[in-house]
Write a protein that holds these residues in place. Structure first.
Motif, PDB file in Angstrom:
ATOM      1  N   LEU A 188       1.860   1.991   1.730  1.00 42.54           N
ATOM      2  CA  LEU A 188       1.269   3.321   1.822  1.00 42.54           C
ATOM      3  C   LEU A 188       1.341   3.957   2.860  1.00 42.54           C
ATOM      4  O   LEU A 188       1.632   5.139   3.187  1.00 42.54           O
TER       5      LEU A 188
ATOM      6  N   ALA B 103       0.822   8.802  -2.970  1.00 45.62           N
ATOM      7  CA  ALA B 103       0.755   7.610  -4.084  1.00 45.62           C
ATOM      8  C   ALA B 103       0.257   8.296  -5.544  1.00 45.62           C
ATOM      9  O   ALA B 103      -0.603   9.213  -5.457  1.00 45.62           O
TER      10      ALA B 103
ATOM     11  N   GLU C 266      -9.707  -0.169  -3.152  1.00 45.18           N
ATOM     12  CA  GLU C 266      -8.088   0.400  -2.610  1.00 45.18           C
ATOM     13  C   GLU C 266      -7.603   1.002  -3.807  1.00 45.18           C
ATOM     14  O   GLU C 266      -6.797   2.020  -3.427  1.00 45.18           O
TER      15      GLU C 266
ATOM     16  N   TYR D 127      -1.325  -1.147  -0.698  1.00 40.29           N
ATOM     17  CA  TYR D 127      -1.993  -0.050  -0.029  1.00 40.29           C
ATOM     18  C   TYR D 127      -2.148  -0.356   1.496  1.00 40.29           C
ATOM     19  O   TYR D 127      -1.960   0.798   2.220  1.00 40.29           O
TER      20      TYR D 127
ATOM     21  N   MET E 252      -6.004   4.650  -2.994  1.00 37.79           N
ATOM     22  CA  MET E 252      -4.573   4.743  -3.414  1.00 37.79           C
ATOM     23  C   MET E 252      -4.212   6.038  -4.319  1.00 37.79           C
ATOM     24  O   MET E 252      -3.590   7.120  -4.085  1.00 37.79           O
TER      25      MET E 252
END
Ligand SMILES: [Zn+2]
Length: 332
Positions: free
Chosen positions: A98, A218, A208, A94, A212
């Motif tokens: 990401l 994602a 998280e 994350y 995400m």
């Protein structure tokens, strides 16, 4: 694998990839910088950034829906199709992966192990590393009972400790979750270290995971609840382990889960040891999962089994090495 079979294997892949354009599924675990990485599962943010630059310019990176569409409908993939996946659910996915995926507008799928979310416990192989390979005085010998069997390991020198670490990895990865937990308890006791994990090895929190799940680049998938080699479990146990992670993620995210990857996921095994088997595939189908990935070398074609797709593990390769590997992956 011997030389001859390696060549036959390569020729088979080469022919298959000539007959039909393949897709390549990449497998990552972590994007961060670690002091030591004995399993070689982490890619540095700098290398990952360079890898994404290359993928975004020279390859066709599909998102989870698009990849699933091609696999399910047996539609040939666009030229140079790549699908990016991450296993386990580390916090760096994350915080470090990401943002880079978003920057490059490259999508990825993140398979999450659910049992240790919102705890400060590490996954067992990291825990084993923390106990054996980080600072601290260890007794010169380890006596441990695993699955009713007594084992004795030398831990008097750094070399012996390292060998013990790799040996225990091999034993524990084919054990059921309760046996792994019991082994870890013995190791805490023996080393004088407790179960509290390192911040550098923590998994994503629920907050998280949810962030995400809502991110543009994602998609979330399941990776069992406690990360066992499901091939060592009964059908019912497999159904529960896989089903629990699916149910927990669906409850937290409010969206149906279609994706799953087998923990470890290799096709190689020793004797009766299996990472997954026919029951695993049956359980995934019964649970309504749509696309399941494993962890063995190969490319995806329209004739590939959507319940055990090959993936290729990416190491911390600098860009020239990554570029060369990518070319190779599409050939054979
Ligand atoms: Zn895993």
């Amino acid at each position: 694998m011997g030389n001859v079979s390696q060549k036959v294997f390569s020729v088979m892949h080469y022919v298959a990839n000539k007959v039909q354009r393949p897709a390549v599924v990449l497998l990552y675990h972590r994007v961060t910088t670690l002091q030591q990485d004995p399993q070689e599962l982490s890619v540095t943010p700098a290398n990952f950034n360079a890898q994404l630059t290359h993928l975004a310019s020279d390859y066709h990176v599909l998102d989870a829906d698009r990849f699933l569409y091609h696999v399910k409908n047996k539609k040939p993939f666009p030229e140079r199709s790549v699908f990016i996946t991450f296993d386990d659910g580390y916090a760096d996915n994350y915080h470090e992966a990401l943002p880079l995926l978003t920057k490059h507008e490259v999508p990825a799928l993140f398979y999450i192990t659910t049992s240790k979310i919102n705890t400060n416990y590490e996954l067992w192989w990291d825990d084993l590393e923390r106990i054996l390979l980080t600072d601290g005085n260890l007794p010169p010998e380890l006596h441990i009972t695993i699955n009713g069997q007594s084992w004795q390991y030398a831990t008097g020198t750094l070399t012996a400790i390292r060998q013990t670490y790799y040996a225990l990895q091999q034993v524990l990865r084919f054990c059921k979750p309760a046996m792994i937990e019991s082994a870890m308890e013995q190791l805490y006791e023996w080393s004088g270290k407790d179960a509290n994990g390192r911040a550098s090895h923590r998994l994503m929190t629920w907050e998280e995971v949810k962030a995400m799940g809502g991110a543009n680049y994602a998609t979330i998938g399941c990776h069992t609840h406690r990360h066992p080699a499901v091939g060592m479990l009964s059908y019912e146990e497999q159904y529960t382990e896989i089903g629990m992670s699916k149910e927990i993620l669906e409850g937290a995210l409010g969206t149906p889960q279609e994706h799953f990857s087998y923990p470890f996921g290799g096709r190689k095994f020793l004797g009766s040891k299996r990472y997954y088997n026919a029951d695993s595939i049956k359980a995934c189908k019964a649970l309504g999962l749509q696309l399941v990935t494993a962890n063995y070398y190969g490319q995806v074609h329209t004739w590939s089994n959507p319940y055990a797709l090959p993936r290729i593990l990416v190491r911390d390769w600098p860009i020239d090495v990554f570029r060369r590997h990518m070319q190779q992956f599409f050939k054979y």
